[in-house]
Motif scaffolding. Structure first.
Motif, PDB file in Angstrom:
ATOM      1  N   UNK A 211       0.826  -1.207   0.000  1.00 38.90           N
ATOM      2  CA  UNK A 211       0.000   0.000   0.000  1.00 38.90           C
ATOM      3  C   UNK A 211       0.862   1.259   0.000  1.00 38.90           C
ATOM      4  N   UNK A 212       1.962   1.230   0.753  1.00 34.64           N
ATOM      5  CA  UNK A 212       2.849   2.385   0.816  1.00 34.64           C
ATOM      6  C   UNK A 212       3.740   2.503  -0.419  1.00 34.64           C
ATOM      7  N   UNK A 213       4.085   1.391  -1.049  1.00 39.95           N
ATOM      8  CA  UNK A 213       5.028   1.417  -2.168  1.00 39.95           C
ATOM      9  C   UNK A 213       4.360   1.690  -3.515  1.00 39.95           C
ATOM     10  N   UNK A 214       3.120   1.275  -3.693  1.00 41.66           N
ATOM     11  CA  UNK A 214       2.464   1.412  -5.002  1.00 41.66           C
ATOM     12  C   UNK A 214       2.431   2.851  -5.505  1.00 41.66           C
ATOM     13  N   UNK A 215       2.111   3.849  -4.696  1.00 37.88           N
ATOM     14  CA  UNK A 215       2.084   5.217  -5.247  1.00 37.88           C
ATOM     15  C   UNK A 215       3.445   5.696  -5.754  1.00 37.88           C
ATOM     16  N   UNK A 216       4.532   5.141  -5.228  1.00 40.67           N
ATOM     17  CA  UNK A 216       5.866   5.601  -5.618  1.00 40.67           C
ATOM     18  C   UNK A 216       6.513   4.706  -6.673  1.00 40.67           C
ATOM     19  N   UNK A 217       6.380   3.400  -6.522  1.00 41.69           N
ATOM     20  CA  UNK A 217       7.024   2.474  -7.448  1.00 41.69           C
ATOM     21  C   UNK A 217       6.100   2.018  -8.569  1.00 41.69           C
ATOM     22  N   UNK A 218       4.810   2.183  -8.378  1.00 48.01           N
ATOM     23  CA  UNK A 218       3.851   1.819  -9.405  1.00 48.01           C
ATOM     24  C   UNK A 218       3.339   0.396  -9.261  1.00 48.01           C
ATOM     25  N   UNK A 219       2.203   0.172  -9.889  1.00 45.22           N
ATOM     26  CA  UNK A 219       1.534  -1.120  -9.829  1.00 45.22           C
ATOM     27  C   UNK A 219       2.362  -2.213 -10.480  1.00 45.22           C
ATOM     28  N   UNK A 220       2.929  -1.927 -11.638  1.00 43.51           N
ATOM     29  CA  UNK A 220       3.662  -2.939 -12.405  1.00 43.51           C
ATOM     30  C   UNK A 220       4.948  -3.386 -11.725  1.00 43.51           C
ATOM     31  N   UNK A 221       5.547  -2.556 -10.913  1.00 41.56           N
ATOM     32  CA  UNK A 221       6.801  -2.921 -10.245  1.00 41.56           C
ATOM     33  C   UNK A 221       6.523  -3.665  -8.940  1.00 41.56           C
ATOM     34  N   UNK A 222       5.570  -3.200  -8.165  1.00 41.19           N
ATOM     35  CA  UNK A 222       5.360  -3.764  -6.828  1.00 41.19           C
ATOM     36  C   UNK A 222       4.515  -5.040  -6.823  1.00 41.19           C
ATOM     37  N   UNK A 223       3.557  -5.146  -7.693  1.00 44.58           N
ATOM     38  CA  UNK A 223       2.628  -6.281  -7.653  1.00 44.58           C
ATOM     39  C   UNK A 223       3.312  -7.638  -7.839  1.00 44.58           C
ATOM     40  N   UNK A 224       4.255  -7.795  -8.787  1.00 41.74           N
ATOM     41  CA  UNK A 224       4.918  -9.107  -8.894  1.00 41.74           C
ATOM     42  C   UNK A 224       5.639  -9.522  -7.616  1.00 41.74           C
ATOM     43  N   UNK A 225       6.255  -8.579  -6.917  1.00 40.56           N
ATOM     44  CA  UNK A 225       6.955  -8.923  -5.682  1.00 40.56           C
ATOM     45  C   UNK A 225       5.988  -9.357  -4.582  1.00 40.56           C
ATOM     46  N   UNK A 226       4.842  -8.693  -4.510  1.00 44.02           N
ATOM     47  CA  UNK A 226       3.826  -9.086  -3.524  1.00 44.02           C
ATOM     48  C   UNK A 226       3.283 -10.470  -3.863  1.00 44.02           C
ATOM     49  N   UNK A 227       3.027 -10.721  -5.129  1.00 43.07           N
ATOM     50  CA  UNK A 227       2.537 -12.040  -5.529  1.00 43.07           C
ATOM     51  C   UNK A 227       3.554 -13.131  -5.204  1.00 43.07           C
ATOM     52  N   UNK A 228       4.824 -12.864  -5.438  1.00 41.22           N
ATOM     53  CA  UNK A 228       5.872 -13.834  -5.097  1.00 41.22           C
ATOM     54  C   UNK A 228       5.934 -14.070  -3.593  1.00 41.22           C
ATOM     55  N   UNK A 229       5.856 -12.988  -2.803  1.00 38.55           N
ATOM     56  CA  UNK A 229       5.901 -13.115  -1.343  1.00 38.55           C
ATOM     57  C   UNK A 229       4.736 -13.909  -0.788  1.00 38.55           C
ATOM     58  N   UNK A 230       3.545 -13.641  -1.288  1.00 33.84           N
ATOM     59  CA  UNK A 230       2.362 -14.364  -0.819  1.00 33.84           C
ATOM     60  C   UNK A 230       2.427 -15.828  -1.257  1.00 33.84           C
ATOM     61  N   UNK A 231       2.890 -16.081  -2.473  1.00 36.67           N
ATOM     62  CA  UNK A 231       3.025 -17.463  -2.940  1.00 36.67           C
ATOM     63  C   UNK A 231       4.010 -18.229  -2.068  1.00 36.67           C
ATOM     64  N   UNK A 232       5.097 -17.586  -1.691  1.00 37.20           N
ATOM     65  CA  UNK A 232       6.073 -18.233  -0.817  1.00 37.20           C
ATOM     66  C   UNK A 232       5.469 -18.535   0.553  1.00 37.20           C
ATOM     67  N   UNK A 233       4.735 -17.570   1.115  1.00 31.22           N
ATOM     68  CA  UNK A 233       4.099 -17.792   2.416  1.00 31.22           C
ATOM     69  C   UNK A 233       3.045 -18.890   2.366  1.00 31.22           C
ATOM     70  N   UNK A 234       2.367 -19.037   1.233  1.00 31.00           N
ATOM     71  CA  UNK A 234       1.351 -20.076   1.099  1.00 31.00           C
ATOM     72  C   UNK A 234       1.953 -21.450   0.827  1.00 31.00           C
ATOM     73  N   UNK A 235       3.269 -21.501   0.691  1.00 32.15           N
ATOM     74  CA  UNK A 235       3.935 -22.788   0.521  1.00 32.15           C
ATOM     75  C   UNK A 235       4.209 -23.160  -0.915  1.00 32.15           C
ATOM     76  N   UNK A 236       4.113 -22.231  -1.824  1.00 30.98           N
ATOM     77  CA  UNK A 236       4.398 -22.525  -3.224  1.00 30.98           C
ATOM     78  C   UNK A 236       5.878 -22.768  -3.422  1.00 30.98           C
TER      79      UNK A 236
END
Length: 154
Positions: free
Chosen positions: A95-120
């Motif tokens: 939420x804090x990073x999207x306004x500065x880094x943009x949707x296209x830069x931050x979203x893949x990292x969040x998806x990777x982090x959540x996938x890792x936490x879910x055990x992917x």
């Protein structure tokens, strides 16, 4: 906790909410009307929610009705809140990073982090989905919905 029962209850709730979205024309007032109508996207999403929730509910209900023994992933352990705090931390950082880094830069990292936490652990599909999904969402929201997601501001 028995995940099967939770799946059936949550899926039922999601299906009821989606049916309300599909049948109620007075849910949206104002807004940016497009050629497809103001409730086009919510109705498409509601349709997908019904399909996916019904799939989950039917599988869980079938296992419940047969009395099948629970597998390891069907038991929800409730000890510790560290996973919840990590999820909340990831989404606050997003939420804090999207306004500065943009949707296209931050979203893949969040998806990777959540996938890792879910055990992917199958990294090639996870990386591909983390790269392709934000591109499709960004393009679809800009071209079809006329919603402009945040871009890089640094």
């Amino acid at each position: 906790m028995d995940r099967r029962k939770i799946d059936v209850v949550l899926s039922t709730f999601l299906i009821i909410a989606s049916v309300i979205i599909l049948t109620n024309d007075s849910l949206a007032e104002g807004g940016a009307d497009s050629e497809m109508g103001i409730l086009f996207l919510p109705r498409v999403v509601a349709g997908f929610i019904i399909i996916f929730a019904a799939t989950i509910a039917i599988q869980s209900f079938m296992k419940l009705s047969k009395g099948a023994a629970m597998e390891g992933q069907e038991v929800i352990t409730t000890d510790g809140f560290s996973g919840i705090f990590i999820y909340v931390g990831i989404f606050v950082a997003y939420w804090l990073a999207v306004p500065h880094l943009g949707f296209m830069v931050t979203t893949p990292f969040v998806m990777l982090g959540v996938a890792y936490l879910l055990g992917g652990r199958n990294w090639l599909p996870i990386i591909l989905m983390s790269a392709i999904t934000p591109v499709l969402i960004y393009y679809g929201s800009r071209e079809y919905l006329r919603v402009y997601l945040p871009t890089w501001t640094l």
